[in-house]
Design a protein around this motif. Structure first.
Motif, short mmCIF file in Angstrom:
data_model
loop_
_atom_site.label_atom_id
_atom_site.label_comp_id
_atom_site.label_asym_id
_atom_site.label_seq_id
_atom_site.Cartn_x
_atom_site.Cartn_y
_atom_site.Cartn_z
N ARG A 124 -50.47 38.64 26.45
CA ARG A 124 -50.00 38.95 27.80
C ARG A 124 -48.54 39.31 27.75
O ARG A 124 -47.71 38.51 27.34
CB ARG A 124 -50.18 37.72 28.70
N LYS A 125 -48.24 40.52 28.14
CA LYS A 125 -46.85 41.01 28.20
C LYS A 125 -46.13 40.69 26.89
O LYS A 125 -44.98 40.26 26.88
CB LYS A 125 -46.10 40.37 29.37
N LEU A 126 -46.81 40.91 25.77
CA LEU A 126 -46.25 40.58 24.48
C LEU A 126 -45.14 41.55 24.10
O LEU A 126 -45.32 42.76 24.11
CB LEU A 126 -47.36 40.62 23.41
N CYS A 127 -43.95 40.98 23.77
CA CYS A 127 -42.83 41.80 23.30
C CYS A 127 -42.38 41.27 21.97
O CYS A 127 -42.38 40.05 21.75
CB CYS A 127 -41.63 41.70 24.25
N HIS A 128 -42.01 42.15 21.06
CA HIS A 128 -41.38 41.69 19.83
C HIS A 128 -40.25 42.62 19.46
O HIS A 128 -40.40 43.82 19.39
CB HIS A 128 -42.38 41.60 18.69
N VAL A 129 -39.08 42.01 19.24
CA VAL A 129 -37.89 42.77 18.86
C VAL A 129 -37.43 42.24 17.52
O VAL A 129 -37.22 41.03 17.36
CB VAL A 129 -36.77 42.61 19.91
N GLY A 138 -46.32 49.83 15.42
CA GLY A 138 -46.31 48.46 15.92
C GLY A 138 -47.62 47.74 15.69
O GLY A 138 -47.77 46.58 16.05
N LYS A 139 -48.60 48.41 15.04
CA LYS A 139 -49.91 47.78 14.88
C LYS A 139 -49.85 46.58 13.94
O LYS A 139 -50.47 45.55 14.21
CB LYS A 139 -50.98 48.79 14.43
N SER A 140 -49.06 46.67 12.87
CA SER A 140 -48.96 45.53 11.95
C SER A 140 -48.26 44.35 12.63
O SER A 140 -48.63 43.19 12.43
CB SER A 140 -48.20 45.92 10.69
N THR A 141 -47.26 44.65 13.45
CA THR A 141 -46.57 43.59 14.19
C THR A 141 -47.55 42.92 15.14
O THR A 141 -47.58 41.69 15.26
CB THR A 141 -45.39 44.18 14.99
N LEU A 142 -48.38 43.74 15.80
CA LEU A 142 -49.35 43.19 16.74
C LEU A 142 -50.30 42.21 16.05
O LEU A 142 -50.47 41.08 16.50
CB LEU A 142 -50.14 44.32 17.40
N ILE A 143 -50.89 42.62 14.91
CA ILE A 143 -51.88 41.72 14.30
C ILE A 143 -51.23 40.46 13.74
O ILE A 143 -51.86 39.42 13.70
CB ILE A 143 -52.73 42.42 13.21
N GLN A 144 -49.95 40.54 13.35
CA GLN A 144 -49.31 39.33 12.84
C GLN A 144 -49.01 38.34 13.97
O GLN A 144 -48.73 37.17 13.71
CB GLN A 144 -48.04 39.66 12.07
N HIS A 145 -49.06 38.81 15.21
CA HIS A 145 -48.92 37.89 16.34
C HIS A 145 -50.23 37.18 16.63
O HIS A 145 -50.25 36.08 17.15
CB HIS A 145 -48.48 38.64 17.61
N LEU A 146 -51.35 37.86 16.30
CA LEU A 146 -52.65 37.34 16.71
C LEU A 146 -53.01 36.03 16.00
O LEU A 146 -53.81 35.26 16.51
CB LEU A 146 -53.74 38.39 16.48
N ALA A 184 -44.90 51.21 20.23
CA ALA A 184 -44.76 49.85 20.77
C ALA A 184 -45.63 49.56 22.00
O ALA A 184 -45.52 48.50 22.58
CB ALA A 184 -43.30 49.51 21.07
N VAL A 185 -46.48 50.50 22.41
CA VAL A 185 -47.38 50.22 23.54
C VAL A 185 -48.80 50.65 23.20
O VAL A 185 -49.03 51.31 22.20
CB VAL A 185 -46.93 50.94 24.83
N ILE A 186 -49.76 50.24 24.07
CA ILE A 186 -51.14 50.67 23.90
C ILE A 186 -51.42 51.74 24.95
O ILE A 186 -51.61 51.42 26.12
CB ILE A 186 -52.11 49.48 24.08
N PRO A 187 -51.39 53.03 24.60
CA PRO A 187 -51.59 54.07 25.61
C PRO A 187 -53.02 54.11 26.14
O PRO A 187 -53.23 54.34 27.33
CB PRO A 187 -51.22 55.37 24.90
N PHE A 188 -54.02 53.90 25.28
CA PHE A 188 -55.38 53.81 25.77
C PHE A 188 -56.31 53.11 24.80
O PHE A 188 -56.02 52.98 23.61
CB PHE A 188 -55.98 55.16 26.18
#
Lengths: 268, 285
Positions: free
Chosen positions: B8-13, B47-55, B222-226
């Motif tokens: 939810r509203k995940l941000c990573h910097v 940003g896909k690798s960053t996303l999965i490392q959050h999961l 850094a976003v999911i367009p669709f």
């Protein structure tokens, strides 16, 4: 990604007069500076050297903040050295308690020692902040060139240093990746006693060593494919050349060094 | 469908507060449903690798939440650790993380960290080895004696042995020959069918994901367009091209046919679908 944040090469790219100096000039200058720092014993000579250092930092545009941040790891050493000098220098006692005696000479010794260490570190930082690691090794190789006559493998040593410097970031990245992968399998690097922590490093170190050897092997093959066979007869893409500015700085540095020694004789 | 993993509203910097600051994820809302076979696509640095490392809690969000089964995985250290076992993550080129003397020991590393008893560990190791097609004899070998493809299967088995409810694989077929690719994809499909676990496969090959996944999530800048079924996603052909992702060859052929004025359904992505679409257009099928 805490590991990635470490700056090891600590080179700050720039195009100031200091960045443009020949690396050999900067190495020589740093050597003069270190020698002068340890021969200087009095306030005026220190003030002179501080002036030289401060103007160097100002010209290089590195920024006082960066310099101060670089000091952080040595603060403890400086404090301990200062305390030892403060209480263990024989001389006129001012005040004493338990096993400690504070002397006038001690205060001076502590002050000079602190200044000396801080200026030493700042000066060498200025060299590594303004010179890329590759230029630095090129400079060292060129300066040590005469030693080739007595069969010191200067080129090989410099090449080893360049390769080592080149692979530090790669190895850090690799460590980060393997650590994450093992953490994903429930490895725990943070908790436990010393023995458990050391054991926990095995899943990290084994793959790291294997990949380091693999890389070394690949690099060796790649170098041989391009006919690398040591330093003999090898030409360079980037030739080091002394400019007029370099000569000016070298002469100025030498004069400064002589001046400081002479001033030391007169007790300034 | 029951959402098993949500952000939810995940941000990573990365390197926040330094000159090297970089936003890898920005307000990402991502959902994976229980039991689905999901694909994540995006080019390098999207940003896909960053996303999965959050999961699975390897990276901590700069802001926003990651929910596993409705619980925030960062609410308690014990929950974070449990999530690592429940959400198995196979990294890119996982064969480089092998370290034990034998294949058997390496696969058992995860289950051992879960503090399971000997019998359970043994059962899991053998089952995981079977899923990825490793033989009994190979279990006793050193992992360094195996071929590249076999090493990768050992590494995947090492994660499967934890019996995670969600299995995430980052480019599991990178650098393998076509036979190796088919074998690994087959192993993953078998595992999915046999256990009903959720599979999340990261890839940049459209052909590959189009063949395997039920639903696709596109990550870009850094976003999911669709996101949606492959058919739905491939309708955005032009946008995908500008993201540097491209669409499967079949889709490209059909998009071009449409541009040339042929009245044909462009949302095909396999040869079989292409055949059916052509037959339908000719009024034969």
């Amino acid at each position: 990604m805490a590991l990635k944040d470490i700056t090891l090469g600590q080179y700050f790219p720039g195009n100031t007069p200091i960045h443009r100096l020949d690396p050999r000039t900067k190495i020589l200058l740093t050597l003069y500076y270190i020698v002068a720092l340890f021969t200087a014993e009095f306030l005026l000579t220190y003030a002179l050297m501080f002036l030289a250092l401060a103007s160097g930092i100002a010209i290089s545009k590195v920024g006082a903040k960066t310099i101060l941040r670089g000091m952080k790891p040595v603060v403890l050493i400086v404090v301990i050295t200062a305390l030892l000098n403060l209480f263990y220098t024989p001389g006129t006692p001012i005040l004493s308690f338990w096993i400690f005696t504070l002397t006038v000479e001690g205060i001076w010794a502590a002050f000079f020692m602190t200044v000396r260490i801080l200026m030493l570190i700042t000066g060498t930082f200025l060299l590594t902040y303004t010179t890329s690691p590759i230029l630095l090794t090129d400079g060292i190789e060129s300066l040590l060139g005469p030693l080739k006559k007595v069969r010191v493998p200067v080129h090989e040593l410099a090449m080893m240093m360049s390769i080592a410097l080149r692979f530090i970031p790669t190895l850090i990245e690799e460590t980060d990746k393997i650590m994450s992968a093992q953490k994903a399998r429930g490895a725990d690097f943070e908790t436990g006693n010393l023995f458990q922590k050391a054991r926990a490093l095995v899943p990290l170190l084994v793959p790291l060593f294997i990949s380091a050897f693999r890389r070394a092997d690949e690099l060796a093959v790649a170098m041989e494919c391009r006919c690398y066979h040591g330093g003999e007869g090898r030409t360079r893409m980037r030739q080091l050349k002394y400019t007029r500015a370099d000569w000016a700085v070298i002469v100025l540095g030498l004069l400064g060094c002589i001046a400081i020694t002479v001033m030391g004789h007169f007790g300034l | 469908m029951h959402p098993i993993l949500e952000t939810r509203k995940l941000c990573h910097v990365y390197s926040q507060g330094t000159p090297f600051e970089q936003t890898a994820l920005h307000d990402v809302d991502f959902t994976a449903y229980a039991g689905e076979y999901l694909g994540i696509i995006g080019h390098t640095g999207s940003g896909k690798s960053t996303l999965i490392q959050h999961l699975n809690g390897l990276l901590k969000p700069t802001s926003g939440q990651v929910l596993f089964d409705g619980t925030d995985i960062w609410s308690d250290p014990a929950v974070t650790r449990q999530t690592r076992f429940q959400v198995g993550l196979v990294f890119q080129y996982p064969e480089y993380q092998l370290f034990e003397e034998t294949v058997y020991k390496d696969i058992s590393f995860g289950p051992k960290n879960m503090k399971l008893d000997e019998g359970e560990i043994d059962r899991r190791v053998r089952q995981a080895a079977e899923f990825v097609g490793l033989t009994e004899a190979q279990l006793a070998k050193s992992p360094f004696e195996l071929s590249g493809g076999q090493k990768r299967r050992v590494a995947i088995a090492g994660v499967i042995a934890m019996e995670p409810r969600v299995l995430i694989l980052d480019e599991p077929t990178a650098g393998l020959d076509p036979v190796g690719v088919d074998a690994i994809l087959g192993n993953i499909r078998d595992y999915h069918q046999a256990t009903g676990a959720t599979i999340i496969m990261v890839s940049h090959s459209m052909e590959e994901v189009a063949r395997t996944v039920e639903r696709l999530v596109v990550v870009n800048d850094a976003v999911i367009p669709f996101s949606g079924t492959p058919r739905e996603v491939f309708r955005h052909g032009a946008e995908l091209e500008t993201m540097g992702l491209g669409v499967p060859q079949m889709t490209r052929v059909f998009l071009r046919l449409r541009q040339l004025g042929v009245d044909i359904d462009p949302s095909v992505y396999t040869v079989e679908q292409a055949r059916d679409a052509i037959l339908a257009a000719k009024g034969v099928g």
